[in-house]
Design a protein around this motif. Structure first.
Motif, PDB file in Angstrom:
ATOM      1  N   ARG A 108      80.164   7.784  64.060  1.00 25.12           N
ATOM      2  CA  ARG A 108      80.848   6.868  64.970  1.00 25.12           C
ATOM      3  C   ARG A 108      80.919   5.487  64.366  1.00 25.12           C
ATOM      4  N   THR A 109      81.871   4.740  64.879  1.00 20.93           N
ATOM      5  CA  THR A 109      81.996   3.335  64.504  1.00 20.93           C
ATOM      6  C   THR A 109      82.330   2.560  65.773  1.00 20.93           C
ATOM      7  N   VAL A 110      81.806   1.350  65.861  1.00 18.38           N
ATOM      8  CA  VAL A 110      82.002   0.515  67.034  1.00 18.38           C
ATOM      9  C   VAL A 110      82.773  -0.733  66.608  1.00 18.38           C
ATOM     10  N   VAL A 111      83.831  -1.056  67.390  1.00 12.31           N
ATOM     11  CA  VAL A 111      84.666  -2.211  67.092  1.00 12.31           C
ATOM     12  C   VAL A 111      84.700  -3.114  68.320  1.00 12.31           C
ATOM     13  N   ARG A 112      84.487  -4.390  68.089  1.00 14.22           N
ATOM     14  CA  ARG A 112      84.626  -5.329  69.195  1.00 14.22           C
ATOM     15  C   ARG A 112      86.088  -5.739  69.245  1.00 14.22           C
ATOM     16  N   VAL A 113      86.729  -5.483  70.391  1.00 13.75           N
ATOM     17  CA  VAL A 113      88.147  -5.781  70.508  1.00 13.75           C
ATOM     18  C   VAL A 113      88.410  -7.057  71.289  1.00 13.75           C
TER      19      VAL A 113
ATOM     20  N   ALA B 233      82.736  -9.118  76.735  1.00 12.41           N
ATOM     21  CA  ALA B 233      83.113  -8.606  75.412  1.00 12.41           C
ATOM     22  C   ALA B 233      83.416  -7.125  75.556  1.00 12.41           C
ATOM     23  N   VAL B 234      84.495  -6.678  74.925  1.00 14.54           N
ATOM     24  CA  VAL B 234      84.908  -5.279  75.019  1.00 14.54           C
ATOM     25  C   VAL B 234      84.655  -4.615  73.668  1.00 14.54           C
ATOM     26  N   TYR B 235      83.945  -3.486  73.703  1.00  8.82           N
ATOM     27  CA  TYR B 235      83.641  -2.708  72.507  1.00  8.82           C
ATOM     28  C   TYR B 235      84.258  -1.327  72.647  1.00  8.82           C
ATOM     29  N   VAL B 236      84.877  -0.861  71.582  1.00  9.23           N
ATOM     30  CA  VAL B 236      85.428   0.493  71.553  1.00  9.23           C
ATOM     31  C   VAL B 236      84.622   1.287  70.532  1.00  9.23           C
ATOM     32  N   THR B 237      84.127   2.441  70.961  1.00 13.64           N
ATOM     33  CA  THR B 237      83.394   3.338  70.073  1.00 13.64           C
ATOM     34  C   THR B 237      84.299   4.508  69.721  1.00 13.64           C
TER      35      THR B 237
ATOM     36  N   PRO C  77      88.563  19.932  59.987  1.00 11.20           N
ATOM     37  CA  PRO C  77      88.387  21.287  60.523  1.00 11.20           C
ATOM     38  C   PRO C  77      89.164  21.432  61.827  1.00 11.20           C
ATOM     39  N   GLU C  78      89.536  22.651  62.174  1.00 12.55           N
ATOM     40  CA  GLU C  78      90.305  22.885  63.399  1.00 12.55           C
ATOM     41  C   GLU C  78      89.587  22.357  64.630  1.00 12.55           C
ATOM     42  N   THR C  79      88.276  22.424  64.619  1.00 13.73           N
ATOM     43  CA  THR C  79      87.505  21.974  65.784  1.00 13.73           C
ATOM     44  C   THR C  79      87.045  20.526  65.647  1.00 13.73           C
ATOM     45  N   GLY C  80      87.541  19.817  64.645  1.00 17.52           N
ATOM     46  CA  GLY C  80      87.199  18.407  64.479  1.00 17.52           C
ATOM     47  C   GLY C  80      87.828  17.566  65.579  1.00 17.52           C
ATOM     48  N   VAL C  81      87.042  16.725  66.222  1.00 17.80           N
ATOM     49  CA  VAL C  81      87.499  15.961  67.380  1.00 17.80           C
ATOM     50  C   VAL C  81      87.197  14.474  67.167  1.00 17.80           C
ATOM     51  N   ILE C  82      88.141  13.630  67.584  1.00 18.53           N
ATOM     52  CA  ILE C  82      87.919  12.186  67.603  1.00 18.53           C
ATOM     53  C   ILE C  82      88.157  11.701  69.026  1.00 18.53           C
ATOM     54  N   VAL C  83      87.182  10.979  69.565  1.00 18.16           N
ATOM     55  CA  VAL C  83      87.296  10.444  70.923  1.00 18.16           C
ATOM     56  C   VAL C  83      86.975   8.952  70.895  1.00 18.16           C
ATOM     57  N   THR C  84      87.492   8.248  71.898  1.00 17.05           N
ATOM     58  CA  THR C  84      87.217   6.821  72.031  1.00 17.05           C
ATOM     59  C   THR C  84      86.530   6.577  73.367  1.00 17.05           C
ATOM     60  N   ALA C  85      85.720   5.534  73.402  1.00 15.35           N
ATOM     61  CA  ALA C  85      85.054   5.133  74.652  1.00 15.35           C
ATOM     62  C   ALA C  85      84.954   3.615  74.652  1.00 15.35           C
TER      63      ALA C  85
ATOM     64  N   ALA D 145      94.392   5.778  72.863  1.00 15.70           N
ATOM     65  CA  ALA D 145      95.025   7.048  72.475  1.00 15.70           C
ATOM     66  C   ALA D 145      95.691   6.927  71.112  1.00 15.70           C
ATOM     67  N   VAL D 146      96.316   5.793  70.856  1.00 13.03           N
ATOM     68  CA  VAL D 146      96.965   5.579  69.549  1.00 13.03           C
ATOM     69  C   VAL D 146      95.911   5.514  68.449  1.00 13.03           C
ATOM     70  N   ALA D 147      94.812   4.825  68.717  1.00 16.87           N
ATOM     71  CA  ALA D 147      93.744   4.729  67.716  1.00 16.87           C
ATOM     72  C   ALA D 147      93.186   6.109  67.385  1.00 16.87           C
ATOM     73  N   ALA D 148      92.961   6.930  68.406  1.00 16.50           N
ATOM     74  CA  ALA D 148      92.441   8.278  68.177  1.00 16.50           C
ATOM     75  C   ALA D 148      93.451   9.128  67.413  1.00 16.50           C
ATOM     76  N   THR D 149      94.726   8.997  67.746  1.00 14.45           N
ATOM     77  CA  THR D 149      95.764   9.761  67.056  1.00 14.45           C
ATOM     78  C   THR D 149      95.879   9.339  65.597  1.00 14.45           C
ATOM     79  N   LEU D 150      95.816   8.040  65.340  1.00  9.76           N
ATOM     80  CA  LEU D 150      95.860   7.554  63.953  1.00  9.76           C
ATOM     81  C   LEU D 150      94.675   8.085  63.156  1.00  9.76           C
ATOM     82  N   ALA D 151      93.507   8.018  63.746  1.00  9.25           N
ATOM     83  CA  ALA D 151      92.317   8.502  63.048  1.00  9.25           C
ATOM     84  C   ALA D 151      92.419  10.003  62.784  1.00  9.25           C
ATOM     85  N   ARG D 152      92.849  10.760  63.774  1.00  5.83           N
ATOM     86  CA  ARG D 152      92.984  12.217  63.618  1.00  5.83           C
ATOM     87  C   ARG D 152      93.999  12.564  62.524  1.00  5.83           C
ATOM     88  N   SER D 153      95.120  11.853  62.508  1.00  8.91           N
ATOM     89  CA  SER D 153      96.161  12.162  61.519  1.00  8.91           C
ATOM     90  C   SER D 153      95.767  11.735  60.108  1.00  8.91           C
TER      91      SER D 153
END
Length: 138
Positions: free
Chosen positions: A132-137, A111-115, A80-88, A66-74
């Motif tokens: 999208r970008t994928v990060v191995r955490v 191995a854990v990957y976050v998209t 755009p108003e309808t621009g969305v960032i999600v993590t998986a 949630a913090v990563a998505a909030t940082l990216a959004r900010s």
């Protein structure tokens, strides 16, 4: 009459103005198309930069999606108003997708990957663009 036509045919006054009038619409169309392409590329780059901020959060030791998505959004300039960032999250043992709570062979954690995915209507006609970008955490 034929001398008048010959004189008219040899007269070159105004030729540059006529040529300019013929080429101006093509130049205006090219300029408008170039602006539209630049605007799309700029929006795409701003989207990509926002995703990189979220990826850097994980690379610097962060673990909260949630913090990563909030940082990216900010950090998404001109979002755009309808621009969305999600993590998986996805966990893998080699190439096999497994549950994150399970262990891989040899009792190793997977191995854990976050998209991080961003979606926004960047085209003038409202079509959405996804990046999208994928990060191995781990």
């Amino acid at each position: 009459m034929s001398t008048f036509l010959r004189a008219f045919h040899r007269d070159r006054r105004g030729v540059a103005a006529i040529e300019f009038a013929l080429i101006t619409p093509a130049i205006a169309l090219l300029a408008a198309a170039s602006f539209a392409v630049w605007q799309f590329a700029e929006g795409r780059q701003e989207m990509r930069s926002a995703l990189e901020v979220g990826a850097h959060y994980y690379m610097n030791g962060g673990s909260d999606d949630a913090v990563a998505a909030t940082l990216a959004r900010s950090n998404w300039r001109n979002r755009p108003e309808t621009g969305v960032i999600v993590t998986a999250r996805a966990c893998r043992c080699g190439e096999v997708v497994v549950a994150c709570a399970s262990l891989c062979p040899a009792s190793r954690p997977p191995a854990v990957y976050v998209t991080l995915s961003a979606t926004a209507p960047l085209h003038r006609d409202g079509r959405e663009v996804t990046d999208r970008t994928v990060v191995r955490v781990r």
